[in-house]
Motif scaffolding. Structure first.
Motif, mmCIF file in Angstrom:
data_model
loop_
_atom_site.group_PDB
_atom_site.id
_atom_site.type_symbol
_atom_site.label_atom_id
_atom_site.label_comp_id
_atom_site.label_asym_id
_atom_site.label_seq_id
_atom_site.Cartn_x
_atom_site.Cartn_y
_atom_site.Cartn_z
ATOM 1 N N LEU A 118 0.710 -1.320 0.046
ATOM 2 C CA LEU A 118 -0.140 -0.027 0.071
ATOM 3 C C LEU A 118 0.828 1.232 0.204
ATOM 4 O O LEU A 118 0.318 2.247 -0.547
ATOM 5 C CB LEU A 118 -1.153 0.032 1.218
ATOM 6 N N PRO A 122 0.770 3.882 -4.457
ATOM 7 C CA PRO A 122 0.804 5.382 -4.968
ATOM 8 C C PRO A 122 2.141 5.764 -5.781
ATOM 9 O O PRO A 122 2.163 6.639 -6.579
ATOM 10 C CB PRO A 122 0.677 6.033 -3.475
ATOM 11 N N LEU A 130 -3.713 9.264 -9.920
ATOM 12 C CA LEU A 130 -4.063 9.782 -8.637
ATOM 13 C C LEU A 130 -5.015 11.113 -8.497
ATOM 14 O O LEU A 130 -6.052 11.171 -7.943
ATOM 15 C CB LEU A 130 -2.787 10.142 -8.124
ATOM 16 N N SER A 133 -8.636 10.130 -9.776
ATOM 17 C CA SER A 133 -9.260 9.306 -8.997
ATOM 18 C C SER A 133 -9.886 10.150 -7.701
ATOM 19 O O SER A 133 -10.986 9.875 -7.353
ATOM 20 C CB SER A 133 -8.628 8.078 -8.435
ATOM 21 N N LEU A 134 -8.986 10.983 -7.112
ATOM 22 C CA LEU A 134 -9.420 11.935 -6.244
ATOM 23 C C LEU A 134 -10.498 12.957 -6.567
ATOM 24 O O LEU A 134 -11.524 12.949 -5.823
ATOM 25 C CB LEU A 134 -8.238 12.648 -5.596
ATOM 26 N N ALA A 136 -12.764 12.070 -8.928
ATOM 27 C CA ALA A 136 -13.750 11.235 -8.844
ATOM 28 C C ALA A 136 -14.476 11.228 -7.510
ATOM 29 O O ALA A 136 -15.839 11.403 -7.532
ATOM 30 C CB ALA A 136 -13.634 9.830 -9.412
ATOM 31 N N LEU A 137 -13.758 11.113 -6.614
ATOM 32 C CA LEU A 137 -14.238 10.849 -5.269
ATOM 33 C C LEU A 137 -15.086 12.002 -4.893
ATOM 34 O O LEU A 137 -16.125 12.151 -4.073
ATOM 35 C CB LEU A 137 -13.171 10.532 -4.190
ATOM 36 N N LEU A 152 -5.349 17.699 1.268
ATOM 37 C CA LEU A 152 -5.522 16.409 1.388
ATOM 38 C C LEU A 152 -4.895 15.617 0.484
ATOM 39 O O LEU A 152 -4.031 14.366 0.778
ATOM 40 C CB LEU A 152 -7.192 16.002 0.988
ATOM 41 N N MET A 156 -1.422 12.836 0.734
ATOM 42 C CA MET A 156 -1.479 11.355 0.231
ATOM 43 C C MET A 156 -0.394 11.066 -0.400
ATOM 44 O O MET A 156 0.323 9.913 -0.301
ATOM 45 C CB MET A 156 -2.784 11.279 -0.646
ATOM 46 N N ILE A 159 3.120 10.909 1.626
ATOM 47 C CA ILE A 159 3.525 10.077 2.797
ATOM 48 C C ILE A 159 4.403 8.881 2.358
ATOM 49 O O ILE A 159 5.380 8.670 2.938
ATOM 50 C CB ILE A 159 2.051 9.458 3.210
ATOM 51 N N LEU B 39 -3.924 6.857 3.563
ATOM 52 C CA LEU B 39 -3.621 6.196 2.466
ATOM 53 C C LEU B 39 -5.056 5.622 1.841
ATOM 54 O O LEU B 39 -5.188 5.492 0.625
ATOM 55 C CB LEU B 39 -2.714 5.311 2.433
ATOM 56 N N ALA B 40 -5.773 4.784 2.964
ATOM 57 C CA ALA B 40 -6.731 4.049 2.482
ATOM 58 C C ALA B 40 -7.742 5.007 2.036
ATOM 59 O O ALA B 40 -8.877 4.767 0.898
ATOM 60 C CB ALA B 40 -7.302 3.365 3.791
ATOM 61 N N ILE B 41 -8.059 6.190 2.653
ATOM 62 C CA ILE B 41 -9.118 7.122 2.358
ATOM 63 C C ILE B 41 -8.871 7.949 1.079
ATOM 64 O O ILE B 41 -9.729 8.112 0.258
ATOM 65 C CB ILE B 41 -9.440 8.046 3.553
ATOM 66 N N PHE B 42 -7.583 8.310 0.903
ATOM 67 C CA PHE B 42 -7.402 9.316 -0.170
ATOM 68 C C PHE B 42 -6.613 8.493 -1.268
ATOM 69 O O PHE B 42 -6.260 8.930 -2.252
ATOM 70 C CB PHE B 42 -6.730 10.474 0.203
ATOM 71 N N PHE B 43 -6.240 7.424 -1.226
ATOM 72 C CA PHE B 43 -5.702 6.231 -2.031
ATOM 73 C C PHE B 43 -6.667 5.243 -2.806
ATOM 74 O O PHE B 43 -7.148 5.110 -3.841
ATOM 75 C CB PHE B 43 -4.250 6.031 -2.056
ATOM 76 N N VAL B 44 -7.045 4.244 -1.828
ATOM 77 C CA VAL B 44 -7.883 3.178 -2.053
ATOM 78 C C VAL B 44 -9.460 3.338 -2.550
ATOM 79 O O VAL B 44 -9.743 3.048 -3.518
ATOM 80 C CB VAL B 44 -7.778 2.164 -0.992
ATOM 81 N N VAL B 45 -10.045 4.314 -1.501
ATOM 82 C CA VAL B 45 -11.281 4.740 -1.864
ATOM 83 C C VAL B 45 -11.370 5.511 -3.249
ATOM 84 O O VAL B 45 -12.356 5.141 -3.999
ATOM 85 C CB VAL B 45 -11.862 5.679 -0.618
ATOM 86 N N PRO B 46 -10.691 6.721 -3.456
ATOM 87 C CA PRO B 46 -10.700 7.303 -4.700
ATOM 88 C C PRO B 46 -10.458 6.222 -5.807
ATOM 89 O O PRO B 46 -11.013 6.500 -6.884
ATOM 90 C CB PRO B 46 -9.373 8.208 -4.818
#
Lengths: 276, 305
Positions: A118, A122, A130, A133-134, A136-137, A152, A156, A159, B39-46
């Motif tokens: 994980l 990224p 990246l 997809s953000l 889209a969210l 935000l 991401m 990190i 990372l889950a909220i802003f990488f996987v979920v997106p």
């Protein structure tokens, strides 16, 4: 770097050919460095161009842009935006990433390889993906785009880079140092504070600098998630069609020299402290 | 920590000095919880959200940019069979593939020179490799536009040696786009290769010479295999961002040089056709992940992180 190794009496052409043969790699490296640094030199040189609004062709030399870096509209507000975003992103991503690095290097636990994956993904995903997809969210959840969404998103992608940088430093630490401190009756917390943390600090600082420069220079992810909010790279990209003011070159050149100074000073300081 | 536990730990460490400590089971999870949650909220979920968006269909009678959640997998076929999309996708991989090879051809000798021939200038040269990063990459790409422009130095040189006709230029063109991509990602290629070359023991290379290997054979049999992890990391770090890049194509190319990134940006942000843009993003990610996996399998390197 030039030492002719051929016998002094050999004919000139032969000596030249031997010299080129001996130094081919160095010559190649010099050409590569010219390739790497030519655009930097151009950016710097054109910060002195008396260009007005469109800074494409060389006109004449002037100090005005440097004396008045906020002279063109939008330049300084966008730089301030980028600095604010960069500082918040650096603090948050460095803390979050360092904690992850510690848990990965110092502990064996179930789900370690999933965590590693994980962290890696990224960095192995193109920025368009990246960014989109953000977006889209945020669109699906009706989140308004702007400063917050940019911060935000930047945290991401920073990190992972922080984790990798701090992890490398932590992994090269000799665990016996901490052990020795505890043999000398330091409590675990003391050993961490007085031995581990100072030794890892350069790695954390490097990770922070990396995070800041990644955030400050990011364009693609920002472009997808910023709405009306403008950062410095976005300002430059948007104004590319109607002409970039030379003040943008001033800002970029100033950032270049500040960053260069930080790196050179830290290298010099590192050498004086001798191998840590 | 009790003394008994400390002794127990010490004994353990003696056997496996690099084995991390085993303490409270929940500690590592607690340490990484906030970051991994992020990372889950802003990488996987997106990514999931992107996939859901790619299956949406327009609201009947709705406005531009209004879509409803359906599971219309035909979106994928409709997008992939459209030449305005599959040609830029193909072009992206061609451009980024060429740029990766060029970056390897420039970056490997550069890394080699820094690792083995730079002497006391080594650290300074390394700083010079990353120095371009300190200038905004969009401005550096704009600088390439100036350098490659018809009035610029490159065209002047090429014209004087007759490589380029009096009316022809370099910018805007596919060549300019590829040159720009190669340039932007060259440090990503050079640094990992340098990192693995630096670890090569020079005595190994000397030994190959002592055993009568010609310098090139020595390189091929000793140095190159040992630098392979750096080459793999460098090519991935160049190819992946290059394939998704659209800044170079937008600033240095013609409309006929658009890459998939330009299409995604345009479809998402200008046309507001979110499902189609999401399909393109998803396909790009799938293609790259497949290529990366095949490539890693081929060269057989396990640990990259």
């Amino acid at each position: 770097m030039s030492q002719a190794t051929a016998a002094p009496k050999a004919p000139l052409t032969h000596r030249l050919r031997t010299w080129v043969g001996d130094n081919a790699l160095r010559i190649y490296a010099v050409i590569a460095f010219v390739y790497l640094l030519l655009p930097v030199a151009y950016t710097f040189a054109f910060s002195f161009n008396d260009a007005g609004r469109t800074n494409i062709v060389w006109n004449s030399f002037t100090w005005d842009n440097w004396l008045n870096p906020c002279g063109a509209p939008e330049v300084c507000p966008s730089v301030v935006n980028s600095l604010v975003v960069g500082l918040i992103v650096t603090v948050v991503s460095t803390i979050l990433g360092t904690l992850i690095a510690f848990s990965l290097v110092r502990y064996r636990f179930r789900g370690r390889s999933t965590t590693n994956l994980l962290i890696f993904l990224p960095m192995a995903t193109p920025e368009v993906v990246l960014g989109s997809s953000l977006l889209a969210l945020f669109l699906n959840l009706f989140v308004p785009l702007g400063f917050t969404t940019v911060v935000l998103a930047h945290i991401m992608f920073c990190i992972s880079f922080v984790v990798v940088t701090v992890k490398a430093r932590l992994a090269s630490l000799d665990p016996r140092l901490e052990q020795a401190a505890m043999d000398l009756y330091a409590s675990e917390r003391e050993a961490f504070r007085r031995i581990t943390l100072p030794l890892v600090a350069p790695g954390i600082a490097a990770a922070g600098l990396l995070a800041f420069s990644l955030s400050f220079d990011d364009f693609i992810i920002t472009n997808f998630n910023s709405g009306q909010f403008t950062t410095f790279p976005k300002f430059v990209y948007v104004s590319a069609t109607r002409g970039i003011p030379p003040q943008a070159n001033v800002i970029a050149s100033a950032m270049f020299f500040i960053a260069l100074a930080i790196v050179l000073i830290s290298q010099f300081a590192g050498r004086r402290r001798k191998e840590v | 920590m009790s003394i008994a536990a400390a002794i127990g730990d010490t004994l353990q460490e003696e056997h496996q000095p690099n084995e991390p400590k085993r303490k409270g089971k929940w500690v590592p999870y607690l340490l990484m919880l906030p970051g991994m949650l992020w990372l889950a909220i802003f990488f996987v979920v997106p990514i999931v959200s992107l996939f859901l968006t790619s299956l949406q269909t327009p609201v009947p009678g709705g406005q531009v940019g209004e879509f409803q959640q359906t599971f219309n997998f035909a979106n994928y076929w409709d997008t992939l069979s459209d030449s305005t999309y599959y040609i830029p996708l193909f072009r992206s991989f061609v451009y980024s593939g060429i740029a990766t090879l060029l970056a390897l051809a420039i970056g490997y000798p550069l890394a080699y020179a820094i690792a083995f021939k730079s002497g006391k200038f080594r650290n300074l040269l390394l700083v010079l490799v990353i120095a371009p990063f300190f200038v905004s990459f969009i401005l550096r790409t704009i600088a390439w536009r100036q350098i490659l422009a018809d009035e610029g130095p490159v065209v002047a040189v090429l014209r004087s040696v007759g490589l380029v006709g009096e009316t022809a230029g370099v910018y805007p063109s596919a060549v300019a786009v590829i040159a720009g991509i190669t340039y932007n990602f060259l440090p990503f290629m050079t640094l990992p290769i340098y990192a693995s070359l630096e670890r090569v023991d020079p005595r190994l290379i000397e030994a190959s010479g002592d055993l009568y290997a010609k310098p090139f054979t020595g390189f091929r049999k000793v140095t190159w295999p040992l630098s392979m992890p750096g080459v793999v990391a460098g090519t991935l770090l160049t190819f992946i961002p290059a394939a998704g890049d659209y800044v170079n194509a937008a600033l240095l190319g013609r409309p006929s040089n658009t890459m998939i990134g330009n299409r995604i940006e345009y479809t998402f942000l200008s046309v507001n056709d979110y499902p189609t843009a999401a399909v393109l993003s998803f396909i790009l990610m799938a293609c790259i992940l497949t290529m990366v996996l095949v490539y890693i399998r081929r060269v057989g390197t396990e640990d990259l992180v």
